[in-house]
Design a protein around this motif. Structure first.
Motif, short mmCIF file in Angstrom:
data_model
loop_
_atom_site.label_atom_id
_atom_site.label_comp_id
_atom_site.label_asym_id
_atom_site.label_seq_id
_atom_site.Cartn_x
_atom_site.Cartn_y
_atom_site.Cartn_z
N THR A 22 0.85 -1.19 0.00
CA THR A 22 0.00 0.00 0.00
C THR A 22 0.89 1.24 0.00
O THR A 22 1.71 1.42 0.88
CB THR A 22 -0.92 0.01 1.24
OG1 THR A 22 -1.79 -1.11 1.16
CG2 THR A 22 -1.75 1.28 1.27
N LEU A 23 0.73 2.05 -1.05
CA LEU A 23 1.58 3.25 -1.15
C LEU A 23 1.03 4.36 -0.27
O LEU A 23 1.74 4.98 0.49
CB LEU A 23 1.65 3.74 -2.59
CG LEU A 23 2.52 2.94 -3.55
CD1 LEU A 23 2.50 3.60 -4.92
CD2 LEU A 23 3.95 2.88 -3.04
N TRP A 24 -0.28 4.64 -0.41
CA TRP A 24 -0.90 5.63 0.44
C TRP A 24 -2.34 5.22 0.69
O TRP A 24 -2.91 4.43 -0.07
CB TRP A 24 -0.81 7.06 -0.11
CG TRP A 24 -0.90 7.20 -1.61
CD1 TRP A 24 0.14 7.38 -2.47
CD2 TRP A 24 -2.09 7.20 -2.42
NE1 TRP A 24 -0.30 7.48 -3.76
CE2 TRP A 24 -1.66 7.39 -3.76
CE3 TRP A 24 -3.45 7.07 -2.17
CZ2 TRP A 24 -2.55 7.44 -4.83
CZ3 TRP A 24 -4.35 7.12 -3.24
CH2 TRP A 24 -3.89 7.30 -4.55
N ALA A 25 -2.91 5.76 1.75
CA ALA A 25 -4.28 5.40 2.11
C ALA A 25 -4.93 6.61 2.76
O ALA A 25 -4.25 7.53 3.24
CB ALA A 25 -4.29 4.21 3.07
N GLY A 26 -6.24 6.61 2.77
CA GLY A 26 -6.97 7.68 3.44
C GLY A 26 -6.79 9.04 2.81
O GLY A 26 -6.77 10.05 3.52
N VAL A 221 -1.70 18.75 -1.20
CA VAL A 221 -1.77 17.42 -0.63
C VAL A 221 -0.34 17.00 -0.36
O VAL A 221 0.49 17.04 -1.27
CB VAL A 221 -2.38 16.40 -1.62
CG1 VAL A 221 -2.57 15.06 -0.93
CG2 VAL A 221 -3.67 16.91 -2.19
N TYR A 222 -0.03 16.67 0.87
CA TYR A 222 1.29 16.17 1.20
C TYR A 222 1.19 14.66 1.38
O TYR A 222 0.37 14.19 2.15
CB TYR A 222 1.81 16.79 2.49
CG TYR A 222 2.81 17.89 2.25
CD1 TYR A 222 4.14 17.58 2.00
CD2 TYR A 222 2.43 19.22 2.26
CE1 TYR A 222 5.07 18.58 1.78
CE2 TYR A 222 3.35 20.24 2.03
CZ TYR A 222 4.67 19.91 1.80
OH TYR A 222 5.58 20.89 1.57
N ILE A 223 2.00 13.92 0.64
CA ILE A 223 2.07 12.48 0.86
C ILE A 223 3.47 12.19 1.39
O ILE A 223 4.45 12.65 0.81
CB ILE A 223 1.85 11.68 -0.44
CG1 ILE A 223 0.59 12.15 -1.16
CG2 ILE A 223 1.75 10.19 -0.14
CD1 ILE A 223 0.32 11.40 -2.45
N ALA A 224 3.55 11.48 2.50
CA ALA A 224 4.86 11.11 3.03
C ALA A 224 4.70 9.79 3.75
O ALA A 224 3.58 9.28 3.90
CB ALA A 224 5.39 12.18 3.97
N GLU A 225 5.81 9.24 4.19
CA GLU A 225 5.73 7.96 4.89
C GLU A 225 4.85 8.07 6.12
O GLU A 225 4.18 7.12 6.50
CB GLU A 225 7.13 7.52 5.32
CG GLU A 225 7.94 6.93 4.20
CD GLU A 225 9.39 6.77 4.64
OE1 GLU A 225 9.62 6.04 5.61
OE2 GLU A 225 10.26 7.41 4.01
N GLY A 226 4.86 9.25 6.74
CA GLY A 226 4.10 9.43 7.97
C GLY A 226 2.62 9.64 7.76
O GLY A 226 1.89 9.85 8.73
N GLY A 227 2.14 9.58 6.53
CA GLY A 227 0.72 9.76 6.29
C GLY A 227 0.47 10.80 5.22
O GLY A 227 1.36 11.18 4.47
N TYR A 246 7.11 14.12 7.64
CA TYR A 246 8.43 13.73 7.17
C TYR A 246 9.26 13.07 8.27
O TYR A 246 10.35 12.58 8.01
CB TYR A 246 9.19 14.94 6.63
CG TYR A 246 8.75 15.35 5.25
CD1 TYR A 246 9.25 14.69 4.14
CD2 TYR A 246 7.82 16.35 5.07
CE1 TYR A 246 8.85 15.04 2.87
CE2 TYR A 246 7.40 16.71 3.80
CZ TYR A 246 7.92 16.05 2.70
OH TYR A 246 7.52 16.39 1.45
N ARG A 247 8.76 13.09 9.48
CA ARG A 247 9.48 12.54 10.63
C ARG A 247 10.88 13.14 10.75
O ARG A 247 11.86 12.45 11.01
CB ARG A 247 9.59 11.02 10.52
CG ARG A 247 8.23 10.35 10.62
CD ARG A 247 8.35 8.88 10.27
NE ARG A 247 7.09 8.18 10.47
CZ ARG A 247 6.76 7.07 9.82
NH1 ARG A 247 7.60 6.53 8.98
NH2 ARG A 247 5.61 6.49 10.05
N THR A 248 10.96 14.42 10.48
CA THR A 248 12.23 15.12 10.60
C THR A 248 11.89 16.60 10.79
O THR A 248 10.85 17.05 10.30
CB THR A 248 13.10 14.90 9.34
OG1 THR A 248 14.30 15.62 9.50
CG2 THR A 248 12.41 15.36 8.09
#
Ligand SMILES: Nc1ncnc2c1ncn2[C@@H]1O[C@H](COP(=O)(O)OP(=O)(O)O)[C@@H](O)[C@H]1O
Ligand SMILES: [Mg+2]
Lengths: 284, 297
Positions: A22-26, A221-227, A246-248
């Motif tokens: 799953t690349l992105w959700a929600g 729209v921001y897509i990142a690993e964190g959501g 971005y967890r940074t």
């Protein structure tokens, strides 16, 4: 964020899987008529995949997507599409004007000779439209040269003309500013914004550096690993939201005239961010 | 050899020499066949050069050689061997898995290996046939003797059919060739175009083999198109120049081959190569070298 019926594009709780992952959700997003929306995020999170979903080339694994109040892929003739990273090989001997013309008649089967009166008339109307969009992107001096000989920015302008030639209601631009130098980035961003405002074309632009387009945006729209986060630039582009995604640590500065500048963006190399900061220029 | 066969010679009187060319039925057949083949190969070759599928074109043509040799062995006209094997090779090539629409850029080593084996197989067939020793030369380097009326008609019908199909798909094919992502988004069947074009390429390679031999098909398939593209980026003008060049090298090549002991493929290739070099020198001196665009892949 609305579900007005004049939305050109709407994603509700959308998720996508490629290769079993799953690349992105929600993802909730709506794009209204004449709105300029950016899709942002680091490489590999699935921004281009989002564009392909809108084109109907890939299905969503959850949620819904509607394009012009219909399934994706049903109205692609109303969409102008600029894929990521297209540069033509230097040896390709096809003129810019032929590339633009393919945008109008490239999907048409049949001998390309206007034989009947009606075909000649249609050809005339189309040729007028072609020179109109070429003027719009200021490429009339370029289009008689083989496309492979042009610079990246010049090719990009011709490709934007190709995407516009059928008067689309929605433009999907996948990293059109990538590989351009800073002056060309601002020029292309301003051009897209002008088209968006004047012709009421909705624009979805994938980018990984928000600064050149920030001042034109209605929604991001921001897509990142964190959501995923979506909303107006002022809602989403905050130090807290971006740092979480971005967890940074990421800093969002507000210039004296109330504009935002993103600093420490993981995708923008340090010297790149410095250039924005050092020149004291945020988005225009 | 040809000289003594037909008992004719060069008189250095242009009118007499040209009249002499049309005196014999086999020569008229050869000129007609050459004309048909030159037009078809030039037009399909133009698309092949734009699509960067020259390697596929060459492979298809080489595969035609064992086809033609095998056909001769079982007593069928070599032309049908070319057609059968070239089209089969085209279909197989389109099934080779390829990455990101770059049809047939991978698997070069595999293809090279298979290609070499097929050349050897063709040689075996020719040896088994034990017919005249010239057989292998004409299959590889071309021969214009012995083209029958029936073959001319077959060449013509196949060429008309292929060019008709190419005309109908020309715009979607061009779109899919230079801009596959956008073409796919616009509903152009990109994979279907690719398969269809390879089949057309197979037919063109088979026809060209009949004149130039399997090894020299590029003389008609690539050289006129590549020369035309050096001279102009306009599609219609480029196609027209390619056809004109193809016709010129074929007609002149046939005439010269008639009066000389060397195979026609040699002459056609030499003339086409000369035209390409001339065009390259001409465009270099007028426009300078094209600017390279530094962009990552
Ligand atoms: N057809 C596919 N099969 C498997 N994985 C894919 C496919 N297409 C893309 N991916 C993967 O999906 C991820 C997202 O790709 P993409 O949408 O191009 O990201 P972005 O545009 O944000 O850089 C990447 O990790 C890529 O490797
Ligand atoms: Mg991408």
């Amino acid at each position: 964020m609305g579900s007005r019926s004049d939305d050109v594009l709407r994603l509700t709780g959308a998720a996508v899987r490629v290769g079993g992952r799953t690349l992105w959700a929600g993802v909730d997003l709506s794009v209204g008529v004449g709105e300029f929306v950016a899709v942002l995020g680091p490489n590999g999170v699935g921004k281009s995949t989002l564009v392909k979903v809108v084109l109907g080339l890939l299905p969503v694994s959850a949620g819904t997507v509607t394009v012009f109040d219909d399934r994706p892929g049903q109205h692609n003739q109303r969409i102008g599409y600029l894929p990521q990273r297209r540069s033509f090989e230097p040896s390709l001997r096809v003129r810019g004007i032929d590339i633009v013309r393919l945008g109008i008649s490239g999907d048409r089967f049949g001998i390309p000779l206007p034989i009947t009166r009606r075909a000649r008339q249609r050809r005339r109307v189309e040729e007028e439209r072609i020179s109109e969009v070429i003027d719009l992107v200021d490429a009339s001096a370029l289009v008689d040269r083989p496309i492979g000989e042009l610079s990246g920015g010049e090719q990009q302008r011709i490709l934007i003309a190709q995407a516009l030639v059928r008067r689309p209601s929605l433009l999907l631009l996948d990293e059109p500013l990538d590989s351009l130098d800073l002056p060309n980035q601002s020029a292309v961003a301003a051009l897209v914004s002008t088209i968006c405002r004047q012709a009421e074309v909705s624009v979805v632009m994938v980018a990984h550096d928000v600064n050149p387009i920030l001042s034109y945006l209605d929604r991001v729209v921001y897509i990142a690993e964190g959501g995923v986060a979506a909303g107006t630039p002022h809602e989403v582009i905050t130090s807290e939201t971006l740092s979480r995604l971005y967890r940074t640590p990421i800093e969002v500065l507000t210039t004296t005239d109330g504009r935002l500048v993103v600093v420490g963006h993981p995708e923008a190399p340090a010297h790149h961010a410095d250039r924005h900061r050092g020149a004291g220029h945020g988005p225009h | 050899m040809v000289l003594t066969d037909v008992g004719a010679g060069l008189t250095w009187n242009l009118v007499d020499d040209v009249r002499q060319l049309f005196q014999f039925g086999f020569m008229v057949n050869a000129l007609e066949a050459g004309t048909v083949v030159a037009v078809m190969a030039a037009v399909i070759g133009w698309f092949m050069v734009v699509r960067r599928q020259s390697f596929a074109g060459h492979t298809i043509a080489v595969v035609g050689f064992p086809g033609a040799a095998g056909a001769t062995l079982v007593g069928v006209s070599a032309l049908y061997g070319y057609f059968a094997f070239c089209v089969a090779a085209a279909v197989l090539i389109s099934a080779v898995p390829h990455s990101r629409g770059k049809a047939f850029s991978q698997e070069n080593a595999v293809t090279g290996t298979v290609q070499t084996f097929l050349l050897a197989l063709g040689f075996l067939f020719v040896s088994l046939y034990r017919g005249n020793l010239n057989g292998i030369n004409s299959l590889l380097f071309g021969n214009f003797l012995g083209i029958t009326r029936g073959q001319v008609l077959t060449l013509l019908l196949v060429a008309l059919g292929a060019l008709g199909v190419l005309g109908v798909i020309s715009r979607p094919l061009l779109f899919a060739s230079i801009d596959p992502d956008v073409a796919a988004a616009r509903g152009v069947p990109v994979r279907g175009m690719s398969l269809l074009f390879l089949v057309l390429l197979g037919l063109a390679a088979a026809e060209a083999s009949q004149i130039t031999g399997a090894l020299l098909v590029f003389a008609l398939l690539v050289m006129p198109a590549a020369t035309a593209q050096r001279l102009t980026p306009r599609p219609l003008l480029g196609g027209a120049i390619a056809v004109a060049l193809g016709l010129a090298v074929t007609w002149i090549g046939l005439a010269v081959a008639y009066f000389s002991p060397y195979p026609i493929g040699f002459w056609v290739t030499t003339l086409a190569f000369g035209a390409y070099v001339a065009a390259a020198l001409f465009t270099r001196s007028t426009t300078g070298t094209g600017r390279a665009v530094g962009v990552r892949a």
